[in-house]
Structures are given as C-alpha cells and as structure tokens.
Design an enzyme around this catalytic site. Structure first.
Site, mmCIF file in Angstrom:
data_model
loop_
_atom_site.group_PDB
_atom_site.id
_atom_site.type_symbol
_atom_site.label_atom_id
_atom_site.label_comp_id
_atom_site.label_asym_id
_atom_site.label_seq_id
_atom_site.Cartn_x
_atom_site.Cartn_y
_atom_site.Cartn_z
ATOM 1 N N SER A 68 1.043 -1.238 -0.158
ATOM 2 C CA SER A 68 0.610 -0.136 -0.240
ATOM 3 C C SER A 68 0.791 1.222 0.371
ATOM 4 C CB SER A 68 -1.212 0.089 0.905
ATOM 5 O OG SER A 68 -0.416 -0.385 2.199
ATOM 6 N N GLY A 69 0.649 3.379 -0.443
ATOM 7 C CA GLY A 69 0.792 3.717 -0.844
ATOM 8 C C GLY A 69 1.302 4.072 -1.653
ATOM 9 N N LYS A 144 7.866 0.733 7.653
ATOM 10 C CA LYS A 144 6.777 1.194 7.371
ATOM 11 C C LYS A 144 5.625 1.759 8.289
ATOM 12 C CE LYS A 144 5.974 -1.513 4.422
ATOM 13 N NZ LYS A 144 5.558 -1.023 3.511
ATOM 14 N N GLY A 146 3.671 4.574 8.113
ATOM 15 C CA GLY A 146 3.094 5.998 7.987
ATOM 16 C C GLY A 146 1.235 6.025 7.723
ATOM 17 N N GLY A 147 1.362 5.259 6.722
ATOM 18 C CA GLY A 147 -0.190 4.861 6.578
ATOM 19 C C GLY A 147 -0.720 3.602 7.384
ATOM 20 N N GLU A 153 0.966 -5.140 5.286
ATOM 21 C CA GLU A 153 2.071 -5.555 5.059
ATOM 22 C C GLU A 153 2.948 -6.464 5.555
ATOM 23 O OE1 GLU A 153 1.965 -0.578 3.579
ATOM 24 O OE2 GLU A 153 2.573 -1.429 5.063
HETATM 25 O O1 LIG Z 1 1.901 2.583 5.866
HETATM 26 C C1 LIG Z 1 1.818 2.398 4.490
HETATM 27 C C2 LIG Z 1 2.480 1.500 4.236
HETATM 28 O O2 LIG Z 1 4.064 1.278 5.178
HETATM 29 C C3 LIG Z 1 3.464 2.170 2.730
HETATM 30 O O3 LIG Z 1 4.221 1.377 2.385
HETATM 31 C C4 LIG Z 1 4.720 3.153 3.359
HETATM 32 O O4 LIG Z 1 4.268 4.678 4.270
HETATM 33 C C5 LIG Z 1 4.587 4.256 1.690
HETATM 34 O O5 LIG Z 1 4.178 4.796 1.285
HETATM 35 P P1 LIG Z 1 4.040 5.762 0.288
HETATM 36 O O6 LIG Z 1 4.243 5.412 -0.977
HETATM 37 O O7 LIG Z 1 3.214 6.698 -0.208
HETATM 38 O O8 LIG Z 1 5.624 6.323 0.976
#
Ligand SMILES: O=C[C@H](O)[C@H](O)[C@H](O)COP(=O)(O)O
Length: 291
Positions: A68-69, A144, A146-147, A153
């Site tokens: 995700s992300g 990981k 941040g979301g 994951e």
């Molecule tokens: O919980 C969120 C995930 O770990 C995301 O894969 C991570 O935050 C990276 O997200 P992005 O590609 O938007 O930077």
C-alpha cells in the site's frame, strides 16, 4: 500535477524533500517550485516501481502481493502493461481488503485494473510481494506504517518468497530516522495503548512516543484492524541496528505489530531525480541502472 491531485496520506506523514533546506524549514516555497519538486518525486516513484516489476515479476509468477501507499499504484500500472495474457492466471493479494480513507489502496487498485483478487488466507505462499516504504537503511531494514498498514504489509512480506521495496530517492538513507521524523509506527490494541506508551517512555528509550491522532476526525487514528497507532522515535544509536528494539517492542503485551521490517527485503529500488534507479540488495551490493 497539482498538490490537490496528489495521493492523500495520513497527516502525520511529513512531506520530506521539498523544503527549501538552505532557506530553512520555515521557508514558504512558491507553488511552482513545490509542484516541480512533487512531480520529480512522482517520476522517481514510477521509475522505481517500473524497474522493480521488470526485474522481479516474471511470467511464471502466479501469486503476487501488492502493498500500500502512493508508490504501489505504479507497480500495478506496470504489471497491467505486461498484458491480459500474462495476468489472466495470476492472483493478486492486497494488503488492504476494506475500503478506507487512504487515497490508494491495493484492493481498489487490483479491482479497478481488472486483475484477479485473492486473500492471504487462501494463498499463504506468495511468489513475490512489492511494497513501498517510509525509509530504508543500508542493510534494507525499513520503516513502514506511515499509512497505518504495516500489520497486513508484514504478513504479505513474510508470506512472500521474495519481498521487494520500491521508493523514491528521499527514502534511501544510511540509518532509519534520518528523514523520517515521526518514528516507528506501532499498532496496539486500544485498551493497552497507555501501558505501551508508558513502556516506551520509561523502559525502551522513546520519551516522545505518542498516539497518532486523526486530523479530519476527532480522536486517534484507527487502523484497518480496529487498533490504535503509536509513533515512537528512537535515537540513532538504536536505529543503527533496529532489530533488537523491534524485538523488544514486539514483546510488549498489547502490541500487535511493529513497523520495523528487519532482514526481510531481497532488494530495494529507489528512483532518482536524474532518471537512474539505485538498487540495493540484501547481499550488500548496490548498483545504479538507467532503465
Ligand atoms: O502504511 C503504509 C505503508 O507502509 C506504505 O507502504 C509506506 O508508508 C510508504 O508509502 P509511500 O509509498 O506513499 O511513501
């Protein structure tokens, strides 16, 4: 692409890399400058994702994990470009099955791309999982969550024979915590959050650990699993080798999962501003390629 069109992300996530460092963190950048920097970041994400798919999603792969992300949509985009024939017998496992507030969720991506959807309880062995990261160190340990998606994951990463990270250049660091300031995301069952916070403050060396609060809703962020998220910053000494602190946090009763992924990834792909991709591998080698 305007800022309003960018993928939404949780408010605690800093937009690293577009601050005018010379002028100081408080400097206000012109909308044009910000837009240019953001499109460079988007291009870097796409470059990393496309190259990783080209190297790791092979015709014989049947079960594919999709993280995700905001970088992962480019992974799906490239897989779709492999064609209907290549994808017709494949099953794609998302990290997020329920709809949520996050802008890009893997289930929606898979369904909208007309790929076959599966779940990890039906397919506990995955050929390859590709996912983003908030930060990746020199040994491929990463932060990981941040979301707030790191529990699912990590299950998909652990179920995979091969786990690959894709990110833009801002995430490529020597030590975790260099650019990513909020700290290590920790998913906790709600009734235990105060106890876990106290453990982090008083025993594990994270005096500034705090409960992640929602912005467009009153109260704390609630994960897809109905839990709370704590963000716990640690000093560089602890982040030099994050495995011990990851294990200590995981041992705290009430903790569901820690957003430190140690010794899991086989390779990390970082898109750079100059159009190259840096590939760091678990054997310690680093190469730079021009796709
Ligand atoms: O919980 C969120 C995930 O770990 C995301 O894969 C991570 O935050 C990276 O997200 P992005 O590609 O938007 O930077």
């Amino acid at each position: 692409m305007g800022i309003s069109a960018l993928p939404t992300s949780l408010p605690v996530r800093p937009v690293v890399g577009i601050t005018d460092v010379k002028a100081g963190a408080e400097a206000v950048l012109s909308p044009k400058t910000v837009e240019k920097a953001l499109s460079a970041i988007e291009s870097s994400k796409r470059l990393a994702a496309y190259t990783a798919v080209d190297h790791y999603v092979k015709p014989e792969h049947r079960v594919i994990g999709i993280g995700s992300g905001s970088t992962v949509p480019y992974v799906v985009e490239r897989i779709v470009q492999q064609g209907v024939e290549a994808n017709k017998d494949r099953v794609f496992i998302p990290t997020v099955l329920a709809l949520s507030v996050s802008g890009f969720q893997s289930k929606e991506l898979i369904v909208e791309s007309r790929l076959n959807l599966g779940d990890v309880d039906q397919y506990p062995v995955i050929d390859v999982t590709l996912d983003g990261a908030d930060e990746v160190d020199r040994s491929l340990n990463c932060i990981k969550g941040g979301g707030a998606c790191h529990l699912r994951e990590k299950v998909l990463a652990e179920a995979a024979k091969t786990f690959i990270l894709v990110a833009d250049y801002r995430k490529n660091v020597e030590y975790l915590g260099t650019n990513w300031q909020p700290g290590v995301p920790i998913e906790v069952v709600p009734f235990a959050y105060a106890k876990v916070l106290s453990n982090l403050h008083n025993s594990l060396g994270s005096p500034n650990a705090s409960l992640r609060m929602a912005v467009k809703k009153a109260g704390p962020v609630v994960s897809d699993n109905g839990n709370f998220i704590i963000d716990a910053p640690f000093d560089q000494e602890k982040m030099k080798d994050p495995y011990p602190i990851m294990a200590q946090i995981k041992m705290l009763t009430g903790v569901v999962e820690v957003g430190l992924f140690c010794h899991m990834a086989e390779a990390a792909y970082f898109g750079n501003q100059d159009g190259t991709v840096t590939i760091k591998r678990s054997d310690g080698s680093t190469t730079q390629v021009t796709p």
